[in-house]
Design a protein around this motif. Sequence first.
Motif, PDB file in Angstrom:
ATOM      1  N   ALA A  21       0.849  -1.179   0.000  1.00 39.07           N
ATOM      2  CA  ALA A  21       0.000   0.000   0.000  1.00 39.07           C
ATOM      3  C   ALA A  21       0.888   1.232   0.000  1.00 39.07           C
ATOM      4  O   ALA A  21       2.104   1.134   0.116  1.00 39.07           O
ATOM      5  CB  ALA A  21      -0.935   0.006   1.213  1.00 39.07           C
ATOM      6  N   GLY A  22       0.274   2.385  -0.121  1.00 33.68           N
ATOM      7  CA  GLY A  22       1.058   3.611  -0.103  1.00 33.68           C
ATOM      8  C   GLY A  22       0.200   4.819  -0.365  1.00 33.68           C
ATOM      9  O   GLY A  22      -1.022   4.725  -0.508  1.00 33.68           O
ATOM     10  N   VAL A  23       0.866   5.968  -0.414  1.00 35.32           N
ATOM     11  CA  VAL A  23       0.161   7.223  -0.598  1.00 35.32           C
ATOM     12  C   VAL A  23       0.974   8.147  -1.505  1.00 35.32           C
ATOM     13  O   VAL A  23       2.207   8.126  -1.492  1.00 35.32           O
ATOM     14  CB  VAL A  23      -0.108   7.909   0.764  1.00 35.32           C
ATOM     15  N   GLU A  24       0.258   8.910  -2.308  1.00 36.31           N
ATOM     16  CA  GLU A  24       0.858   9.956  -3.117  1.00 36.31           C
ATOM     17  C   GLU A  24       0.167  11.273  -2.766  1.00 36.31           C
ATOM     18  O   GLU A  24      -1.066  11.324  -2.677  1.00 36.31           O
ATOM     19  CB  GLU A  24       0.690   9.660  -4.613  1.00 36.31           C
ATOM     20  N   MET A  25       0.947  12.305  -2.523  1.00 36.34           N
ATOM     21  CA  MET A  25       0.397  13.636  -2.254  1.00 36.34           C
ATOM     22  C   MET A  25       1.074  14.632  -3.183  1.00 36.34           C
ATOM     23  O   MET A  25       2.297  14.702  -3.234  1.00 36.34           O
ATOM     24  CB  MET A  25       0.631  14.037  -0.796  1.00 36.34           C
ATOM     25  N   ASN A  26       0.262  15.384  -3.903  1.00 35.79           N
ATOM     26  CA  ASN A  26       0.777  16.379  -4.839  1.00 35.79           C
ATOM     27  C   ASN A  26       0.191  17.745  -4.514  1.00 35.79           C
ATOM     28  O   ASN A  26      -1.032  17.910  -4.481  1.00 35.79           O
ATOM     29  CB  ASN A  26       0.417  15.985  -6.280  1.00 35.79           C
ATOM     30  N   MET A  27       1.055  18.708  -4.257  1.00 34.22           N
ATOM     31  CA  MET A  27       0.634  20.067  -3.937  1.00 34.22           C
ATOM     32  C   MET A  27       1.088  21.001  -5.054  1.00 34.22           C
ATOM     33  O   MET A  27       2.170  20.827  -5.613  1.00 34.22           O
ATOM     34  CB  MET A  27       1.250  20.515  -2.600  1.00 34.22           C
ATOM     35  N   GLN A  28       0.270  21.998  -5.345  1.00 34.75           N
ATOM     36  CA  GLN A  28       0.609  22.937  -6.407  1.00 34.75           C
ATOM     37  C   GLN A  28       0.199  24.348  -6.013  1.00 34.75           C
ATOM     38  O   GLN A  28      -0.938  24.588  -5.587  1.00 34.75           O
ATOM     39  CB  GLN A  28      -0.094  22.551  -7.714  1.00 34.75           C
ATOM     40  N   VAL A  29       1.129  25.286  -6.135  1.00 33.27           N
ATOM     41  CA  VAL A  29       0.866  26.708  -5.920  1.00 33.27           C
ATOM     42  C   VAL A  29       0.953  27.408  -7.270  1.00 33.27           C
ATOM     43  O   VAL A  29       1.978  27.327  -7.954  1.00 33.27           O
ATOM     44  CB  VAL A  29       1.882  27.330  -4.937  1.00 33.27           C
ATOM     45  N   ASN A  30      -0.118  28.075  -7.662  1.00 33.47           N
ATOM     46  CA  ASN A  30      -0.154  28.747  -8.959  1.00 33.47           C
ATOM     47  C   ASN A  30       0.262  30.213  -8.841  1.00 33.47           C
ATOM     48  O   ASN A  30       0.261  30.797  -7.754  1.00 33.47           O
ATOM     49  CB  ASN A  30      -1.567  28.646  -9.556  1.00 33.47           C
ATOM     50  N   GLU A  31       0.600  30.798  -9.972  1.00 35.94           N
ATOM     51  CA  GLU A  31       1.062  32.183  -9.995  1.00 35.94           C
ATOM     52  C   GLU A  31       0.004  33.140  -9.473  1.00 35.94           C
ATOM     53  O   GLU A  31       0.327  34.161  -8.837  1.00 35.94           O
ATOM     54  CB  GLU A  31       1.451  32.564 -11.435  1.00 35.94           C
ATOM     55  N   ASP A  32      -1.276  32.843  -9.709  1.00 34.56           N
ATOM     56  CA  ASP A  32      -2.347  33.744  -9.260  1.00 34.56           C
ATOM     57  C   ASP A  32      -2.726  33.519  -7.788  1.00 34.56           C
ATOM     58  O   ASP A  32      -3.666  34.141  -7.278  1.00 34.56           O
ATOM     59  CB  ASP A  32      -3.591  33.582 -10.141  1.00 34.56           C
TER      60      ASP A  32
END
Length: 369
Positions: A21-32
């Motif tokens: 099992a496992g986990v993926e976490m993706n975070m994104q900060v946009n220019e606006d």
Amino acid sequence: MKKVNAVIACLLVVIMLTGCAGVEMNMQVNEDGTCRFAVTYCYQQSLYENMKQEKPADFEQGSKEINGKTYLTFRRELTFSSIEEMKNALENNTAYINALKNGSQAPEQYKEDQYSAPFENVTLTKDTFIGKLRQTNLSSTTQTKQTGNGVTDISSMVNGASGNISMAEYYKMYGVVMDISISLPQPIRESNGQIEGNQAKWTVDNMPADEKLIAVSSDQSIFAGDKEAPVIRGVKNNTATRNPVVVHISDNVCVKDVQINGKSYFVSDFQINKQGKFQIKAIDTNGNSSMVKFTIDRWGPNIYGVKNKKVYRKKVKLSFFDNCGIKYIKVNGKKQKARKKLVIRKKGKNTVIACDKAGNQSKVVFTIK
């Protein structure tokens, strides 16, 4: 579905020996200033079936191939109108649960005793991300356990001076997936993860020992000026003990790697409770390092030349040996300095106690007529 879509701490505990099992976490900060957070939970088919859980509401089900294994995946994406809003959700339990409830088909499933924010002590701006994974206990999978004092016991993973296996090797052996990333508007210049343009990424291969993730896209360096080595507490260098050793490692910036007898572990607070010789080396992201060596020994010294409860008709020549070294000797209640050999001529009953540097004792009682 209760535990399936909890954060890492809940997820990894259920792995144990039942499957991958496992986990993926993706975070994104946009220019606006808008932001996105996506979490994907991955389960090998057999593990998912053993859990006997229903498909979680709000999570998109799919499948993917990871390291030659097929995993069922459950993905949820959260969007935020501002950086501050996502920061709060990443580190504040109430904010995180409210974000999960927002637009949910079953908001009642998100309860505080089952869900917690994935990070703590978060710094988040357009050019900086710093966050410590919250109570992930990455080492709680398969071969480790939690102690009563809240640290991870890694005794089963370390075998004295040889035979260790690293945490990453364990995770790969048991099919554990760990993939965390942050994307910033500008190219990332500095990180304790793997840099790929605007993204920094952390996996089982490069997870910092203290689980503090750092990514910076500004010109201001966090690592370059750091000359302070990590601090290792809980054990002194070149000592011996018979008790469990609880180690706490900290750094003013980040503990990048903790090596125990040459193998890397994703732990900065841990316990070792088995006999052996150990070397702990802590390294920060700028290469500063600290090291301690110690021995856990629960065997008393060997006493040669005499047998317990035997009678002798002449002087007795004793010799002593211990891997940790002899701390002192007691002859008939009188303490003497440590020595390798001793001659006793006193007639009558004699009691000899040898104590090693770890505090273990051996005793012989004999009579000279």
